[in-house]
Scaffold this motif. Structure first.
Motif, PDB file in Angstrom:
ATOM      1  N   THR A 132      -5.548  -6.243  -9.795  1.00 54.89           N
ATOM      2  CA  THR A 132      -5.148  -5.171  -8.890  1.00 54.89           C
ATOM      3  C   THR A 132      -6.103  -4.007  -9.107  1.00 54.89           C
ATOM      4  N   LEU A 168      -1.635  -9.762  -0.799  1.00 60.07           N
ATOM      5  CA  LEU A 168      -1.620  -8.442  -0.192  1.00 60.07           C
ATOM      6  C   LEU A 168      -1.335  -7.462  -1.320  1.00 60.07           C
ATOM      7  N   VAL A 169      -2.192  -6.494  -1.508  1.00 59.06           N
ATOM      8  CA  VAL A 169      -2.017  -5.535  -2.592  1.00 59.06           C
ATOM      9  C   VAL A 169      -1.843  -4.141  -2.009  1.00 59.06           C
ATOM     10  N   CYS A 170      -0.737  -3.481  -2.363  1.00 57.44           N
ATOM     11  CA  CYS A 170      -0.519  -2.115  -1.892  1.00 57.44           C
ATOM     12  C   CYS A 170      -1.213  -1.157  -2.860  1.00 57.44           C
ATOM     13  N   ARG A 171      -2.104  -0.334  -2.316  1.00 57.21           N
ATOM     14  CA  ARG A 171      -2.873   0.553  -3.199  1.00 57.21           C
ATOM     15  C   ARG A 171      -2.037   1.755  -3.642  1.00 57.21           C
ATOM     16  N   ARG A 208      -8.562 -10.637  -1.672  1.00 56.60           N
ATOM     17  CA  ARG A 208      -7.397  -9.759  -1.668  1.00 56.60           C
ATOM     18  C   ARG A 208      -7.439  -8.908  -0.414  1.00 56.60           C
ATOM     19  N   ILE A 209      -6.276  -8.652   0.146  1.00 55.94           N
ATOM     20  CA  ILE A 209      -6.197  -7.730   1.266  1.00 55.94           C
ATOM     21  C   ILE A 209      -5.520  -6.472   0.747  1.00 55.94           C
ATOM     22  N   VAL A 210      -6.286  -5.393   0.678  1.00 56.49           N
ATOM     23  CA  VAL A 210      -5.775  -4.145   0.121  1.00 56.49           C
ATOM     24  C   VAL A 210      -5.348  -3.230   1.257  1.00 56.49           C
ATOM     25  N   GLY A 211      -4.202  -2.594   1.090  1.00 58.03           N
ATOM     26  CA  GLY A 211      -3.710  -1.693   2.125  1.00 58.03           C
ATOM     27  C   GLY A 211      -2.494  -0.946   1.636  1.00 58.03           C
ATOM     28  N   VAL A 212      -1.590  -0.631   2.570  1.00 58.81           N
ATOM     29  CA  VAL A 212      -0.387   0.107   2.210  1.00 58.81           C
ATOM     30  C   VAL A 212       0.825  -0.630   2.764  1.00 58.81           C
ATOM     31  N   CYS A 213       1.801  -0.914   1.897  1.00 57.66           N
ATOM     32  CA  CYS A 213       2.980  -1.652   2.329  1.00 57.66           C
ATOM     33  C   CYS A 213       3.927  -0.747   3.110  1.00 57.66           C
ATOM     34  N   ARG A 214       4.860  -1.324   3.818  1.00 58.94           N
ATOM     35  CA  ARG A 214       5.767  -0.576   4.676  1.00 58.94           C
ATOM     36  C   ARG A 214       6.498   0.545   3.950  1.00 58.94           C
ATOM     37  N   GLN A 253       4.275   3.429   3.338  1.00 59.47           N
ATOM     38  CA  GLN A 253       3.901   4.137   4.568  1.00 59.47           C
ATOM     39  C   GLN A 253       4.960   5.186   4.892  1.00 59.47           C
ATOM     40  N   GLU A 272       4.613   8.130   2.609  1.00 56.49           N
ATOM     41  CA  GLU A 272       3.483   8.971   3.010  1.00 56.49           C
ATOM     42  C   GLU A 272       3.896   9.955   4.096  1.00 56.49           C
TER      43      GLU A 272
END
Lengths: 162, 162
Positions: free
Chosen positions: A91, A108-111, A145-151, A154, A157
DNA sequence: GTTATTGCAAACATTTTGCACCAGC
DNA sequence: GCTGGTGCAAAATGTTTGCAATAAC
């Protein structure tokens, strides 16, 4: 540590048992002793879809094996990885995370919260190691890996921006 | 720390200077102060193709800036990453590694010596985030690593087996 | 002059190791 | 019983933080 003992997404019990049986067999084949500690660590990983860290595994087993030491969890996980029984998931941050699912798949990795979830895409599964990789590098694994932000993150944020 | 002051593969000086100029401009645009420390850390990263860790960067700058503290290197690298001026490369092990090349590209990672080298493959560059990623996950980046064993480490393995 | 940045030291987090004891095979 | 595995505590490694002094703008 992030997660307490809230109910987490878990693998179906029958599949977990099948994996544990395969695990015992694989250990016997390789001459690795099947200890209660090893079985417990493996089962925790097989049950848990959240890709726990060594510390999280240790915490989950506090009740079941109160004397289990964190050092043992690290040693056991390292030997599992060496034997191909689990995979280490990297991660963006420090702590190593582990996955009992050793079949090729992506994450899927939430940053933000550093959560990791499994993800399988046929389009990615087809990708092999490119021929353009220099032959002197012995490529073994393609790690996607797909890096992003999970629901949930979000939503948080947005809360912060109000 | 792995590397001492042996000569390492480095980026062409004119390119480094161009990147540093762009770096200064980008900092000014964003209201980030251009300090000698920041410039030195950025230049080290721009020169160095080996994707150094914070500690390695700190070591390389010992002569140039003897009072530079490791904490500053960490802080500076973190702010660079936040501003998109550098990328963090995750390796199978603990230490974070950094890359001044922020254009999309992949990495070859040696699982033995933990070396990281840039790698660009048109076949991988074309891959986008799969449509099958759940819409509630806001995907931002596709992170691809090719893990294996580099040539020097292959030789060492053979030595061990004799 | 204001404010962000730095250096230092200390805290913190994660992982590894030495060693005596213990348990699987 | 032999050998590898475990628990404990300590060390090693990697990263972050509080705070006063400093320097960029």
């Amino acid at each position: 540590m992030i997660n307490g003992n809230t109910s987490l997404p878990s693998r179906p019990p029958d599949q977990v048992e099948a994996w544990c049986a395969a695990f015992r067999q694989r250990c016997r084949e390789r001459g690795i002793r099947v200890t209660p500690q090893r079985l417990a660590v493996y089962r925790t990983l097989a049950q848990d879809l959240s890709h726990p860290s060594a510390d999280t595994v240790h915490g989950r087993l506090r009740q079941e094996l109160p004397t289990l030491s964190l050092a043992t969890v690290y040693r056991v996980l390292e030997s599992f990885e060496r034997e191909g029984l689990v995979r280490r998931v990297s991660t963006p941050d420090g702590a190593g995370r582990f996955d009992a699912n050793v079949r090729p798949h992506q994450h899927l990795v939430c940053r933000v919260c550093r959560g990791v979830s499994d993800f399988e895409a046929s389009s990615l599964a087809r990708i092999g190691v490119p021929r353009s990789v220099p032959t002197e590098f012995r490529a073994e694994e393609l790690d996607i890996r797909i890096v992003g932000v999970c629901r949930p993150c979000q939503s948080k944020e947005n809360d912060g921006n109000l």
